[in-house]
Each structure stands twice: as structure tokens, then as C-alpha cells.
Design a protein around this motif. Structure first.
Motif, PDB file in Angstrom:
ATOM      1  N   LEU A 477       0.820  -1.207   0.000  1.00  0.00           N
ATOM      2  CA  LEU A 477       0.000   0.000   0.000  1.00  0.00           C
ATOM      3  C   LEU A 477       0.860   1.266   0.000  1.00  0.00           C
ATOM      4  CD1 LEU A 477      -2.814  -1.151   2.436  1.00  0.00           C
ATOM      5  CD2 LEU A 477      -3.052  -0.654   0.008  1.00  0.00           C
ATOM      6  N   ARG A 478       2.058   1.175   0.580  1.00  0.00           N
ATOM      7  CA  ARG A 478       2.966   2.323   0.523  1.00  0.00           C
ATOM      8  C   ARG A 478       3.309   2.657  -0.923  1.00  0.00           C
ATOM      9  NH1 ARG A 478       8.602   2.239   0.512  1.00  0.00           N
ATOM     10  NH2 ARG A 478       8.613   0.073   1.207  1.00  0.00           N
ATOM     11  N   LYS A 479       3.531   1.646  -1.722  1.00  0.00           N
ATOM     12  CA  LYS A 479       3.823   1.893  -3.129  1.00  0.00           C
ATOM     13  C   LYS A 479       2.623   2.516  -3.835  1.00  0.00           C
ATOM     14  CE  LYS A 479       5.703  -0.223  -7.292  1.00  0.00           C
ATOM     15  NZ  LYS A 479       4.745   0.415  -8.181  1.00  0.00           N
ATOM     16  N   ALA A 480       1.410   2.098  -3.441  1.00  0.00           N
ATOM     17  CA  ALA A 480       0.220   2.707  -4.039  1.00  0.00           C
ATOM     18  C   ALA A 480       0.154   4.194  -3.716  1.00  0.00           C
ATOM     19  CB  ALA A 480      -1.038   1.990  -3.543  1.00  0.00           C
ATOM     20  N   LYS A 485       1.551   9.965  -5.706  1.00  0.00           N
ATOM     21  CA  LYS A 485       2.227  11.204  -5.306  1.00  0.00           C
ATOM     22  C   LYS A 485       1.780  11.698  -3.931  1.00  0.00           C
ATOM     23  CE  LYS A 485       4.109  11.076  -9.354  1.00  0.00           C
ATOM     24  NZ  LYS A 485       5.493  10.535  -9.500  1.00  0.00           N
ATOM     25  N   ASN A 486       1.420  10.757  -3.066  1.00  0.00           N
ATOM     26  CA  ASN A 486       1.017  11.111  -1.710  1.00  0.00           C
ATOM     27  C   ASN A 486       2.126  10.670  -0.758  1.00  0.00           C
ATOM     28  OD1 ASN A 486      -0.156  11.518   0.776  1.00  0.00           O
ATOM     29  ND2 ASN A 486      -2.084  10.537   0.268  1.00  0.00           N
ATOM     30  N   GLU A 487       3.158  11.504  -0.643  1.00  0.00           N
ATOM     31  CA  GLU A 487       4.301  11.139   0.178  1.00  0.00           C
ATOM     32  C   GLU A 487       3.977  11.063   1.667  1.00  0.00           C
ATOM     33  OE1 GLU A 487       7.161  10.048  -0.704  1.00  0.00           O
ATOM     34  OE2 GLU A 487       6.815  10.247  -2.851  1.00  0.00           O
ATOM     35  N   PRO A 488       3.182  12.001   2.238  1.00  0.00           N
ATOM     36  CA  PRO A 488       2.838  11.854   3.660  1.00  0.00           C
ATOM     37  C   PRO A 488       2.115  10.542   3.953  1.00  0.00           C
ATOM     38  CG  PRO A 488       2.365  14.081   2.915  1.00  0.00           C
ATOM     39  CD  PRO A 488       2.702  13.291   1.695  1.00  0.00           C
ATOM     40  N   PHE A 493       2.682   4.652   6.065  1.00  0.00           N
ATOM     41  CA  PHE A 493       2.687   3.217   5.803  1.00  0.00           C
ATOM     42  C   PHE A 493       4.103   2.649   5.873  1.00  0.00           C
ATOM     43  CE2 PHE A 493      -1.573   1.890   3.912  1.00  0.00           C
ATOM     44  CZ  PHE A 493      -2.243   2.817   4.689  1.00  0.00           C
ATOM     45  N   TYR A 494       5.118   3.458   5.585  1.00  0.00           N
ATOM     46  CA  TYR A 494       6.495   3.026   5.817  1.00  0.00           C
ATOM     47  C   TYR A 494       6.719   2.834   7.315  1.00  0.00           C
ATOM     48  CZ  TYR A 494      11.574   3.236   6.201  1.00  0.00           C
ATOM     49  OH  TYR A 494      12.879   2.959   6.500  1.00  0.00           O
ATOM     50  N   TYR A 495       6.188   3.760   8.120  1.00  0.00           N
ATOM     51  CA  TYR A 495       6.290   3.631   9.576  1.00  0.00           C
ATOM     52  C   TYR A 495       5.628   2.332  10.032  1.00  0.00           C
ATOM     53  CZ  TYR A 495       6.455   5.285  14.444  1.00  0.00           C
ATOM     54  OH  TYR A 495       6.726   5.424  15.782  1.00  0.00           O
ATOM     55  N   GLY A 642       9.890  14.247   4.565  1.00  0.00           N
ATOM     56  CA  GLY A 642       8.865  13.239   4.307  1.00  0.00           C
ATOM     57  C   GLY A 642       7.460  13.752   4.536  1.00  0.00           C
ATOM     58  N   ARG A 643       7.306  14.755   5.413  1.00  0.00           N
ATOM     59  CA  ARG A 643       5.971  15.281   5.711  1.00  0.00           C
ATOM     60  C   ARG A 643       5.534  16.381   4.752  1.00  0.00           C
ATOM     61  NH1 ARG A 643       2.724  11.860   7.968  1.00  0.00           N
ATOM     62  NH2 ARG A 643       3.679  10.829   9.741  1.00  0.00           N
ATOM     63  N   VAL A 644       6.498  17.128   4.212  1.00  0.00           N
ATOM     64  CA  VAL A 644       6.123  18.253   3.354  1.00  0.00           C
ATOM     65  C   VAL A 644       6.253  17.922   1.876  1.00  0.00           C
ATOM     66  CG1 VAL A 644       6.787  19.902   5.114  1.00  0.00           C
ATOM     67  CG2 VAL A 644       8.462  19.246   3.378  1.00  0.00           C
ATOM     68  N   LYS A 645       6.899  16.828   1.525  1.00  0.00           N
ATOM     69  CA  LYS A 645       7.081  16.488   0.114  1.00  0.00           C
ATOM     70  C   LYS A 645       5.767  16.034  -0.483  1.00  0.00           C
ATOM     71  CE  LYS A 645       9.651  13.443  -2.977  1.00  0.00           C
ATOM     72  NZ  LYS A 645      10.598  12.307  -3.064  1.00  0.00           N
ATOM     73  N   ARG A 646       5.507  16.404  -1.698  1.00  0.00           N
ATOM     74  CA  ARG A 646       4.299  15.992  -2.418  1.00  0.00           C
ATOM     75  C   ARG A 646       4.680  15.265  -3.698  1.00  0.00           C
ATOM     76  NH1 ARG A 646      -0.214  15.774   0.664  1.00  0.00           N
ATOM     77  NH2 ARG A 646      -0.224  17.530   2.079  1.00  0.00           N
TER      78      ARG A 646
END
Length: 646
Positions: A477-480, A485-488, A493-495, A642-646
Motif C-alpha cells: 500500500l505504501r507503493k500505491a 504522489k502522496n508522500e505523507p 505506511f512506511y512507519y 517526508g511530511r512536506v514532500k508531495r
């Protein structure tokens, strides 16, 4: 009995029992040919003479005639056909006729048109096995008892518009070769059409089913119209077949509706319909491109088959897509406003008053998600385990997931702490609830804010996904999220993936789990900037204190030049030496020493040497800080990115 119609009929009528004051018309029954009275009011001799002259297949007209059960039997006996073994009628007209007692037309043969418009059946009406070769009309007829048309055959068009069935209406196994019109028909008791076959168009627009409606294994070869129909109780269409179009626009279901195993061959629009219960599409097959517009509390699509593109526009619903087969793209979206209809404007949803219009997905287990797109749906309780190609799942709009429990908790019943806020899969909730030994909750009861949600198989460890399985779900799902383009979202999901690997005692080696523990503790897997900055602050404070206490010398060492002058003159060689820094003594906490320690620390953070004279201890402290503090700063920067990247 008094006439129900104040105006006299257009045909020559009997008039028996007329009273100028109360009933000026009297009996409305049509004259028997050659007589001046209806069949009911002929004397015995004339009636016998008339009936004796009838032959099977003859056309008759007994409009508005009152029939007792014996009188009807006399008429049908006179029309008995020894070839068919039952009554044989040609063109017959029983408009406005009144049948008292049982009306036994069982196995009758109607070789011409048969009209029973506005007829009244006070007892049971038996037409089982009857054969209608021409047009049939029961428009506005009233059936006070049970009406049986089982295995009846209608070769022409059939009209039941406006009819009222106060008892059970049974059309099981009936054959409709022409159009079947049930517009605004009222079924006050159970209505059964099981195994019926509609070769022409079937219209149930505006019909009202006040009890159970059965359409199981029905074949609709033509158009099937149920627009604006109302079902007060269960409606069952198990294994029915819709070979042409079907209309359910503005159909209302007060209970549930079952389309299990139904085959839709050519339907392009399903709905918009409103259901206060569940719309069951289990094992249904959609062969053509279709749009479903459904406002219901539940939509069951388990093991359904979608052979072409489909769009499910839903409101209020919890939809289950377990083991569905998607051969083409299928979109499930939450419709934000009332459904609209071209003729009637918006579709009213009074049956669902008090419920939230949001859409929840309960499960995609066993589903190939490569063709699935979800838009604006709630995935808090969605089960993903067992699904295929989750990395190709498309999530559009605002798709929400479950979150971690809130409030304080005590680790090992000692240390107060909080769960880090993030998106969480339902499978992680179930595993953590099982690991924590939480008791199973009653169905429908929400857990406390500080607890994890228990799963449907709780507390069975064999059926609850383990950390290794949940980590694989997070990874896909992280890859999805990344593809969208939803990095946050991908970061959360990486966490989750790292959390499951950290707790996986079977698939993750011990050394790797140790590294993951350190990675989590220092920076939340490079995703918690506050944690990394907190450790950086502590490290800098520790460096400053160590420098002030042991790292800075008591005073800066002085340089000393030593040289020897040759006796005969010549070049003098000097040797410049510097004494070793001495460990501090006396007062070590001073402003001057703090400034020097801060300078060393700040330079260490950016991986630079301050050039400050240090003791041996200070040198090692600086080396340690020049390694650890830039790492912590980098982890904090990584988390912010990781939080601000889009």
C-alpha cells in the motif's frame, strides 16, 4: 347489493333491485343475449337454456355480473372441453364482475382475449395452469383472497395495472410471452414470481409490495422496469436473469434486497435506489459496462463478477468486495450529494434518516486490486489481507484509515507514553489487540479511545494476521501511495511496515530487530522530526556539559621556543613546543567555558572542527559528537522532508 357506481353502464344492464332513492341503477350486469336480465338474475329455466346452448371456445360477455361460486361453476362446466379437460373460453369479458367465494378458473383455456378489468374477487382466485392465448386484462381488479396464477401461460400482453392483491399473489412458474404490465399494482401480502419467465418487457413501475416479494430464478428476457416501486419487506431476486435492460430508478426498499447469483447481461444503470437494509449482490455477474447508484446501509459484493467497466456510486453504505472478480476497471466512490434523476429531480432518502452518508469499505480480501479504484471512502475497518496487487490499488480523493489509540498509556505499567499519531491498517489493530490480550467486544460496540480494535476472529491467533503479513500489506500500500504522489501517506505506511518488522520475531533476525529498535527510538524510522530533534538537543546539552566539566583545559597552553646559538656564530635553530592541556581544576561552570563548549558543540553538529584546545577527554567527546549529532540532524531533516514532500 347496492351498486358502487352511481352512473349507469354503457351496456344494456339488468337493473334488478333498483331503488330510486338509494340505488337508481340496481344490478349493472349485462343482459344475457336474448334476455333482459344478467346471468345471475335469470330464472332457472332461462339460465339452463342459455347454458345448454354454450359450447367450448365460444365468446361470452358477463360484464358487471355478480357470480356466486355455484353459478360460476355452472358456467365453466357448460364450457368444459373434453380435449383439454378444463373450461375453454373464447373472447370473454368479465369487466366489473363480482366473484363471491372461490373463482375456480384453474387449467382454463382462454383462446381469445380475456378481460377482468375492475373485477372483484372476494374469495380465492384460482387461475393456476390457465392458458391465455390473447390479451389479458386485470386492470384495477381487486383480489380479496389469495390469487393463484402458478404455471399460467400468457401468450399476449397482460395488464394488471392498478390491481390490488389483498391476499397472497402467486405467479410461480408463470410464462409471460408478451408485455406484462403491473404499473401501480398493490401487493398487500406476499407476492411470488419464482421461476417465472418474462419473454417481453415487464413493468412494475410504482408497484407497492407490502410483504415479501419473491423473484427467485426469474428470467427477464426483455426490459424489467421497477422504477419508483416500493418494497416494505424483503425482496429476493436470487439467481434471476436480466437479459436486457433493467430499471430501478427511485426504487425504495424498507428492508433488504437480495440479488444473489443474479446475471445482468445488458444493464447500463442500476438505480438510483434507496435501501434501509442491505443490497446483496453476492455472486452477481455484470457482463456489460454498468453504473450503480445505491443509497443503502450495506452493499454486499462478495464473489461478484465484473466482466466490464463499472462505477459504484454509493451513499451511507458499508461495502464488502471480498473475493470479487474484476476483469476491467471498477471504481467505488462516495457520492457527496443526493442522487439526481432526469424526471423527478433528486431521489429522497427518508428511509436512511439519522445515518451518516459516508461510505466504508469492509473488505477487499481475495480481490485482485489491480483494477480497483477507491475515492473518498473510509478504510478504517477494511481488511486487506489476502488481496492481490495491492501496490496497484488506486486511492483518490480523501480516503481515510484508522488511527492509533489516543490518550496516555503506561509501558510496562510504569512509563507514561502516547502512541504516535499515524494511519493504521485494521490488521495492525487486530494484531495489537490480540497481543495485548484485550477481550472481544460485543458486535457493534466501539472500543475505548485508548484501546485497539479487535478483529472478527479475535482472539484466535491462527486467524489473526501476524506482523510479517501486516508488514507486507503496508509495503504494497505504501507503493500505491507513492504512485499517487502522496508522500505523507506513504510515510505513515512506511512507519507501519517498520513497526511490524520490529515486532516480527520469526521473519526478522535479532540483529536487524536491534537496529530497527534503535532507528525507532532515535527518530521514529526517520519520520518523527520532534524525536530526532529531542535527541539532538539532549546530545548537544550532554556535549556542552562534558566539555565544561572535562573537555576544556584549565587554561590555554602556551607555546615555547627553544634554540641553541652556535659558538662560532651562524644559523640558530628554534624548536617550538606546546605543553599538553591540563585537566581543569577549580570552578568549571563559567560563562567563558560555556561559550567555548557551545562553540565546540555547534561546530560538531555541522561536522566541523572548532580548533579549540581540548583535553584528551574533550577530544573523544568532540569525536563522538561530530559523528552522532550530524546523524540526528540529518534524521530530523529527513522526517521534515517526508511530511512536506508531495
Amino acid at each position: 347489493m347496492p351498486s358502487l357506481h352511481p352512473e349507469p353502464p354503457a351496456w344494456p344492464y339488468c337493473g334488478r333491485g333498483a331503488e330510486p332513492a338509494t340505488d337508481p341503477v340496481g344490478c349493472r350486469g349485462i343482459h344475457v343475449p336474448g334476455y333482459t336480465a344478467c346471468l345471475s338474475h335469470l330464472d332457472e329455466v332461462d339460465r339452463h337454456a342459455y347454458l345448454s346452448g354454450l359450447t367450448p371456445g365460444v365468446s361470452i360477455s358477463h360484464r358487471a355480473t355478480p357470480f356466486t361460486e355455484p353459478l360460476l361453476q355452472e358456467l365453466l362446466q357448460a364450457l368444459h372441453d373434453p380435449v383439454t379437460g378444463g373450461p375453454h373460453l373464447g373472447n370473454c369479458r368479465f369487466d366489473e364482475a363480482q366473484f363471491f367465494g372461490k373463482a375456480g378458473f384453474k387449467n382454463a383455456c382462454f383462446s381469445g382475449s380475456a378481460r377482468f378489468h375492475r373485477a372483484q374477487f372476494t374469495g380465492d382466485a384460482e387461475f393456476g395452469g390457465a392458458q391465455f392465448s390473447g390479451e389479458v386484462g386485470f386492470k384495477s381488479a381487486q383480489f380479496s383472497g389469495d390469487a393463484e396464477f402458478n404455471r399460467a401461460s400468457f401468450s399476449g400482453d397482460v395488464e394488471f395495472g392498478g390491481a390490488q392483491f389483498l391476499g397472497e399473489a402467486r405467479f410461480h412458474g408463470a410464462q409471460f410471452s408478451g408485455e406484462a404490465r403491473f404499473h401501480a399494482t398493490r401487493f398487500s401480502s406476499d407476492a411470488g414470481f419464482n421461476v417465472a419467465r418474462f419473454s417481453g418487457d415487464a413493468y412494475f413501475q410504482g408497484a407497492r409490495f407490502l410483504r415479501d416479494a419473491q423473484f427467485q430464478r426469474v428470467q427477464f428476457l426483455g426490459y424489467a422496469g421497477f422504477a419508483r416501486a416500493f418494497f416494505s419487506s424483503d425482496a429476493r431476486f436470487h439467481a434471476a436473469q436480466f437479459s436486457s435492460g433493467a430499471g430501478f430508478a427511485e426504487t425504495q426498499f424498507s428492508s433488504g434486497v437480495w440479488f444473489r447469483g443474479v446475471r445482468f447481461a445488458a444493464m447500463s444503470l442500476f438505480g438510483p435506489l434507496v435501501c434501509a437494509g442491505a443490497v446483496d449482490l453476492t455472486r452477481a455477474v455484470f457482463e456489460a459496462p454498468v453504473t450503480l447508484e445505491v443509497a443503502a446501509l450495506e452493499v454486499h459484493c462478495q464473489r461478484s463478477q465484473w466482466d466490464s467497466t463499472a462505477t459504484l456510486r454509493l451513499r451511507y453504505a458499508t461495502v464488502d468486495l471480498s473475493h470479487a472478480v474484476l476483469s476491467s476497471p471498477v471504481a467505488v466512490t462516495a457520492h457527496p450529494t443526493l442522487f439526481g434523476h432526469l424526471r423527478q429531480g433528486t431521489v429522497q432518502e427518508n428511509l436512511l434518516a439519522g445515518h451518516q452518508p459516508g461510505v466504508r469499505v469492509a473488505s477487499v480480501r481475495g480481490l485482485d486490486a489491480a483494477h480497483l479504484m477507491l475515492t473518498d471512502v473510509n478504510l478504517s475497518d477494511c481488511l486487506f489481507s489476502g488481496a492481490f496487487h495491492l501496490d496497484q490499488l488506486r486511492l483518490e480523493g480523501r480516503c481515510t484509515f484508522a488511527s492509533t489509540p489516543t490518550g496516555l498509556r503506561f509501558r510496562h505499567h510504569i512509563w507514561p507514553c502516547r502512541w504516535s499519531r499515524r494511519r493504521v491498517l485494521a490488521e495492525e489493530h487486530h494484531w495489537r489487540a490480540q497481543s495485548a490480550g484485550q477481550p472481544a467486544l460485543p458486535t457493534g460496540q466501539a472500543p475505548a479511545p485508548g484501546d485497539w480494535r479487535t478483529g472478527p476472529q479475535h482472539p484466535d491467533t491462527d486467524l489473526t494476521p501476524d506482523p510479517e503479513n501486516v508488514a507486507a500489506l503496508y509495503r504494497q500500500l505504501r507503493k500505491a501511495f507513492e504512485d499517487g504522489k502522496n508522500e505523507p501517506g506513504a510515510a505513515d505506511f512506511y512507519y507501519g511496515e517498520m513497526e511490524m518488522r520490529r515486532h516480527d520475531r520469526t521473519g526478522t533476525p535479532r540483529a536487524e530487530r536491534g537496529l530497527l529498535w534503535a532507528y525507532w527510538l532515535l527518530s521514529g524510522y526517520g519520520l518523527r522530526a520532534a524525536r530526532a530533534l529531542g535527541w539532538l538537543t539532549l546530545a548537544m546539552m550532554a556535549t556542552i556539559l562534558l566539555m565544561m566539566g572535562f573537555g576544556l583545559p584549565d587554561k590555554s597552553p602556551e607555546q615555547e621556543a627553544i634554540g641553541v646559538v652556535p659558538s662560532g656564530g651562524g644559523r640558530v635553530t628554534f624548536k617550538i613546543d606546546k605543553e599538553n592541556p591540563k585537566n581543569p581544576t577549580g570552578d568549571r561552570i563559567t560563562t567563558e567555558r560555556f561559550e567555548k563548549a557551545l562553540n565546540v558543540t555547534l561546530n560538531s553538529v555541522v561536522f566541523r572542527s572548532s580548533g579549540q584546545d581540548l583535553t584528551t577527554t574533550g577530544t573523544y567527546v568532540e569525536m563522538t559528537s561530530r559523528f552522532s549529532e550530524p546523524v540526528l540532524l540529518g534524521l530530523a531533516a529527513l522526517a521534515i522532508r517526508g511530511r512536506v514532500k508531495r
